[in-house]
Write an enzyme that holds these catalytic residues in place. Structure first.
Site, PDB file in Angstrom:
ATOM      1  CE1 TYR A 180      -3.722   2.463   0.598  1.00 30.75           C
ATOM      2  CE2 TYR A 180      -2.494   3.216   2.509  1.00 30.75           C
ATOM      3  CZ  TYR A 180      -3.527   3.386   1.614  1.00 30.75           C
ATOM      4  OH  TYR A 180      -4.376   4.459   1.733  1.00 30.75           O
ATOM      5  CG  ASP A 215       5.636   3.455   1.197  1.00 30.98           C
ATOM      6  OD1 ASP A 215       5.871   4.076   2.260  1.00 30.98           O
ATOM      7  OD2 ASP A 215       4.486   3.291   0.739  1.00 30.98           O
ATOM      8  CE  LYS A 266       0.536   4.399   8.545  1.00 32.42           C
ATOM      9  NZ  LYS A 266       0.623   3.837   7.210  1.00 32.42           N
TER      10      LYS A 266
HETATM   11  C1  LIG Z   1       0.006   4.343   5.845  1.00 39.68           C
HETATM   12  C2  LIG Z   1       0.817   4.131   4.638  1.00 39.68           C
HETATM   13  C3  LIG Z   1       0.798   5.032   3.559  1.00 39.68           C
HETATM   14  C4  LIG Z   1      -0.157   6.192   3.493  1.00 39.68           C
HETATM   15  O1  LIG Z   1       0.071   7.141   4.480  1.00 39.68           O
HETATM   16  P1  LIG Z   1      -1.132   8.124   4.912  1.00 39.68           P
HETATM   17  O2  LIG Z   1      -0.489   9.032   5.900  1.00 39.68           O
HETATM   18  O3  LIG Z   1      -2.212   7.270   5.468  1.00 39.68           O
HETATM   19  O4  LIG Z   1      -1.566   8.844   3.695  1.00 39.68           O
HETATM   20  C5  LIG Z   1       1.681   4.826   2.522  1.00 39.68           C
HETATM   21  N1  LIG Z   1       2.528   3.778   2.522  1.00 39.68           N
HETATM   22  C6  LIG Z   1       2.572   2.899   3.534  1.00 39.68           C
HETATM   23  C7  LIG Z   1       3.555   1.779   3.496  1.00 39.68           C
HETATM   24  C8  LIG Z   1       1.710   3.022   4.608  1.00 39.68           C
HETATM   25  O5  LIG Z   1       1.715   2.115   5.584  1.00 39.68           O
END
Ligand SMILES: *Cc1c(COP(=O)(O)O)cnc(C)c1O
Length: 421
Positions: A143, A238, A266
């Site tokens: 994601y 990511d 995060k």
């Molecule tokens: C949570 C998440 C996102 C998106 O971040 P948001 O602050 O919710 O937009 C992107 N990549 C990874 C791996 C994530 O866990």
């Protein structure tokens, strides 16, 4: 009498689609009515009925120090007395990026955003702008936020085109998205062969956290790096989940593989909205106002959010022993789960302070494994734990995120709850 949470949920559903501002919060996959939280402190969430729950999600990762960590609260309070937002550059943004570079030196240049979604979509745009190529590879089950090009479901065969993973995403938006299989290098090299010279970037969660916790197999990240290099393609880690969580320098540091670009979110904001994308200086310099790639944000580098981020990151930087301590805690959780479920098939995966359990399968290394797990069993496990004051992620496809405020008392509570399931 209905619980307050349920009453609030019913009212919210009239005004907020599904009653929530982010879908997984609605308990859709585990069933039942979500808890409405009125406050949190240390390891505990307190709902509107005054009940406490030990928090094993920690806002999906950011609260690695626990809720209301004193130095973070103090930093935010201090900024409160100096204004919330100026729309002008601040020294705090400089401090924040210095700190990021100190902890993850491959972040030679960084730009701050307000979410992980923004960080990932901007990183992709930069990679495309830098290479002049359009296609990119992502992995099924990873994601990268909810921007259009990432919302794709894999086609039936590897080289068949993907289909939009959401209504409202036009085919055109995902035309250049190629989907490979996690932990399968061949699926990546096949795409490089087939789309020779057309691929701008590979984006990956170096430890997958959005289908449960899935570590990269030995050699997988190294192999990706080699493939990217051979194909003049940008490797984007990511690290929105893993950054500043698995170690000071995230998964890149944990596995010793340095990407060309990295995205953060995060933990980087300590619970306030912060994201960042970063990478090699020559790549990042394609951004406006220096270069031709446009990217902007009214609240990017927001003073309050940055204050929380700096306080969180500097605490982690000054206390690196936190990483071994939360890893030890998570190993204890792993042992408790392994002992309790030794008599049934269950895949219990852990990397650092990320852990997940999938019932009914022995191994979890990609999306196909994750979707074959027994989610009914997870759902009853989830509700049993909730009844016992333990708040797990309300979906079998999410990793648990351990904070430093989970200590012996919480682990005893977990052991007891496991013994009655
Ligand atoms: C949570 C998440 C996102 C998106 O971040 P948001 O602050 O919710 O937009 C992107 N990549 C990874 C791996 C994530 O866990």
């Amino acid at each position: 009498m209905y619980p307050q949470s349920q009453i609030l949920f019913e009212r919210s559903k009239e005004l907020i689609p599904g009653g929530v501002n982010s879908p997984v919060r609605a308990f859709g996959s585990v069933g039942g009515s979500p808890l409405f939280i009125q406050k949190a402190s240390g390891s505990q969430l307190i709902d509107h009925d005054g009940r406490s729950y030990t928090d094993y999600i920690n806002s999906w990762g950011p609260m690695i120090l626990g809720h209301q960590f004193p130095s973070v609260v103090a930093a935010v309070k201090d900024q409160l007395s100096r204004g919330f937002s100026y729309g002008c550059p601040t020294e705090a943004e400089l401090k924040m990026t210095e700190l990021i570079k100190l902890m993850a030196p491959w972040a030679e240049k960084t730009r701050l955003t307000s979410s992980g979604t923004e960080a990932c979509m901007s990183a992709l745009r930069v990679a495309r702008g830098f290479t002049g190529k359009s296609k990119f590879i992502k992995f099924a089950g990873n994601y990268h936020g909810h921007a259009d090009p990432f919302l794709v479901k894999a086609g039936s065969g590897l080289l068949t085109f993907g289909v939009p993973g959401s209504a409202g995403v036009p085919k055109g938006a995902i035309e250049d998205t190629l989907v490979a299989t996690y932990n399968n290098l061949e699926s990546v090299s096949d795409l490089f062969t087939h789309f020779d010279g057309e691929i701008a970037a590979v984006i990956i969660e170096p430890v997958s956290g959005n289908m449960g916790c899935i570590p990269p197999k030995k050699g997988f990240l190294e192999g990706l790096k080699k493939l990217c290099k051979a194909n003049q393609c940008i490797l984007i880690f990511d690290e929105v989940m893993t950054g500043f969580r698995l170690s000071q320098g995230g998964a890149a540091d944990y596995y010793g593989i340095i990407p060309d670009m990295v995205t953060f979110g995060k933990v980087i904001g300590g619970g306030l909205p912060v994201g960042a994308f970063a990478g090699r200086a020559d790549i990042m310099d394609v951004l406006a106002p220096l270069g031709p790639v446009y990217q902007a944000g009214t609240l990017s580098g927001n003073p309050l959010a940055t204050a929380s981020g700096i306080a969180t990151l500097s605490h982690l930087h000054e206390h690196p022993e936190i990483y071994s301590s939360i890893e030890k805690t998570t190993m204890t959780i792993e042992r408790l789960l392994v002992n309790r479920f030794s008599n049934e098939p269950a895949a219990i995966n852990r990397v650092g302070s990320m852990i997940s359990i999938h019932f009914g399968i022995e191994e979890l290394s990609n999306l196909e494994d994750a979707t074959s797990a027994n989610t009914d069993r997870f759902n009853s496990f989830f509700h049993h734990m909730l009844k016992n004051g333990i708040y797990l992620p309300p979906s079998a496809f999410e990793s648990w995120f351990i904070s430093q405020s989970i200590k012996e008392r919480e682990l005893d509570q977990l052991e007891k709850a496991l013994s009655t399931f």
